[in-house]
Enzyme design. Structure first.
Site, PDB file in Angstrom:
ATOM      1  N   ILE A  84     -29.288  29.399  24.964  1.00  0.00           N
ATOM      2  CA  ILE A  84     -29.929  28.964  23.735  1.00  0.00           C
ATOM      3  C   ILE A  84     -29.501  29.851  22.569  1.00  0.00           C
ATOM      4  O   ILE A  84     -29.566  31.076  22.662  1.00  0.00           O
ATOM      5  CB  ILE A  84     -31.462  28.984  23.881  1.00  0.00           C
ATOM      6  CG1 ILE A  84     -31.896  28.082  25.036  1.00  0.00           C
ATOM      7  CG2 ILE A  84     -32.134  28.549  22.589  1.00  0.00           C
ATOM      8  CD1 ILE A  84     -33.378  28.161  25.358  1.00  0.00           C
ATOM      9  N   CYS A  85     -29.050  29.209  21.479  1.00  0.00           N
ATOM     10  CA  CYS A  85     -28.618  29.902  20.270  1.00  0.00           C
ATOM     11  C   CYS A  85     -27.510  30.912  20.633  1.00  0.00           C
ATOM     12  O   CYS A  85     -26.531  30.552  21.264  1.00  0.00           O
ATOM     13  CB  CYS A  85     -29.819  30.562  19.589  1.00  0.00           C
ATOM     14  SG  CYS A  85     -29.486  31.128  17.906  1.00  0.00           S
ATOM     15  N   GLN A  86     -27.648  32.172  20.243  1.00  0.00           N
ATOM     16  CA  GLN A  86     -26.647  33.182  20.604  1.00  0.00           C
ATOM     17  C   GLN A  86     -26.498  33.284  22.114  1.00  0.00           C
ATOM     18  O   GLN A  86     -25.400  33.520  22.625  1.00  0.00           O
ATOM     19  CB  GLN A  86     -27.045  34.535  20.029  1.00  0.00           C
ATOM     20  CG  GLN A  86     -26.033  35.645  20.284  1.00  0.00           C
ATOM     21  CD  GLN A  86     -26.577  37.017  19.923  1.00  0.00           C
ATOM     22  OE1 GLN A  86     -27.767  37.303  20.106  1.00  0.00           O
ATOM     23  NE2 GLN A  86     -25.722  37.865  19.387  1.00  0.00           N
ATOM     24  N   GLY A 141     -26.533  30.843  24.049  1.00  0.00           N
ATOM     25  CA  GLY A 141     -25.609  29.774  24.413  1.00  0.00           C
ATOM     26  C   GLY A 141     -24.172  30.201  24.235  1.00  0.00           C
ATOM     27  O   GLY A 141     -23.307  29.880  25.064  1.00  0.00           O
ATOM     28  N   MET A 179     -27.861  24.915  23.954  1.00  0.00           N
ATOM     29  CA  MET A 179     -28.818  24.342  23.005  1.00  0.00           C
ATOM     30  C   MET A 179     -28.767  25.114  21.695  1.00  0.00           C
ATOM     31  O   MET A 179     -28.785  26.345  21.699  1.00  0.00           O
ATOM     32  CB  MET A 179     -30.223  24.385  23.616  1.00  0.00           C
ATOM     33  CG  MET A 179     -31.237  23.549  22.878  1.00  0.00           C
ATOM     34  SD  MET A 179     -32.733  23.277  23.884  1.00  0.00           S
ATOM     35  CE  MET A 179     -33.643  24.762  23.547  1.00  0.00           C
TER      36      MET A 179
END
Length: 356
Positions: free
Chosen positions: A142-144, A146, A166
């Protein structure tokens, strides 16, 4: 005061009075986040690997390991009852693990992306693999986190069965979003002197980074939300929702200096990920090495990670099984929107079930 808030002075006074009564009786434990029961299964330095306690009989024999960003706490995926990605996935029979990066101290300023990806993530993956006697597990970044998961999947393709990313930045030179511009995609290396920051500060203070994100939308994030609070301050449930979100927003760990230096320079300023030039330790990250199934989930109104940055992934991976799903919300809406939490967990579960 705008028309939206044109109420009588008496009505406003009554709302504020009820709101103060609620605030006065609330306790710290009433504003807790991350309430889904979990157990610690591995610890290394400040990093803790948790397994959430199953709620129903598992419908998948391959667990999911969640890797969140270093900034802010991963409790956003388990913010509160009814709006918890973790709880909703558990209800669908998934087995969920999560990496908690902890709070880096001055002793951790020399941690690098090599430590985080070839070290902590790889060790956590190996723990989950060993616990379930599997060669490969599912990874949700998720985010970083990811972006880290993409790097990890490139370096260790045999250990990841399916990859879900995501709100994940991939192309950091998309000329959208103030974070990209401020970080250096349009203004070059002079936009932010990362070396000066790290050499001067060591670790990058979490409060500084949190302020940076607030300044991306200063009126909306710094003023408007408190004005909007006047509408709901006399509702205990809505006030608690607001306070839980505030608790999460301002719980910002410091960033290990060397890891921050490499991430900002290699990813934001030089866009090395899509060029195949990122090196983690002695290993080069090539997104073309990723040939496993990928589910790419993005937020259509994301002001932190522009959709074009996430959608660029398809051009660089080697996967033939590639799926994209989007939701009409912003970056944080992916976690707190009740509509998203109704549809997102089944999207993930259904996608995984046909790829076990």
């Amino acid at each position: 005061m705008t028309a939206k808030y044109q109420v009588s002075d008496w009505d406003l006074t009554q709302k504020l009075g009820r709101g103060m009564e609620i605030l006065n009786r609330l306790r710290e434990e009433d504003i807790q986040v991350g309430l889904t029961p979990k157990e610690e299964v591995y610890r290394e330095d400040k990093v803790v690997l948790y397994r959430f306690m199953p709620k129903v009989e598992s419908s998948l024999n391959i667990p999911i390991l969640i890797s969140y960003a270093l900034l802010n706490r991963p409790s956003i995926v388990d913010l509160q009852e009814g709006r918890s990605l973790v709880a909703n996935l558990l209800n669908l029979g998934l087995d969920i693990y999560l990496i908690d990066w902890g709070y880096p101290s001055r002793a951790d300023r020399w941690l690098t992306l090599d430590d985080y990806i070839n070290g902590y993530i790889n060790n956590c993956v190996d723990v989950v693999r060993a616990r379930h006697q599997l060669e490969a597990i599912n990874l949700l970044g998720i985010c970083q986190g990811g972006t880290f998961s993409l790097c990890y999947s490139s370096l260790y393709p045999d250990k990841v069965k399916n990859l879900i990313v995501m709100v994940t930045p991939v192309d950091f030179h998309i000329n959208e979003g103030l974070l990209n511009v401020w970080g250096g995609c349009s203004l070059g290396s002079q936009a932010l002197d990362v070396d000066l920051m790290v050499d001067t500060l060591g670790n990058i203070p979490g409060d500084f980074l949190n302020l940076e994100f607030i300044l991306l939308k200063p009126f909306q994030l710094g003023i408007q939300k408190y004005i909007d609070l006047l509408e709901t301050i006399d509702s205990e449930d809505k006030l608690l929702n607001f306070l839980r979100m505030e608790k999460w927003i301002f719980d910002s760990p410091d960033q290990a200096g060397e890891a921050y230096r490499q991430f900002m320079k290699d990813f934001y300023q030089q866009n090395k990920l899509i060029k195949g030039q990122v090196e983690i330790g002695k290993k080069r990250v090539d997104l073309g090495n990723i040939r496993i199934p990928i589910l790419n989930i993005y937020a259509e109104q994301d002001h932190l990670v522009p959709s074009a940055s996430s959608l660029a992934l398809e051009k660089y991976i080697g996967s033939e099984d590639y799926t994209v799903r989007s939701f009409p919300v912003g970056h944080i809406g992916m976690y707190v929107s009740s509509k998203v939490q109704r549809d997102l967990p089944p999207t993930i579960a259904d996608w995984l079930k046909v790829r076990t």
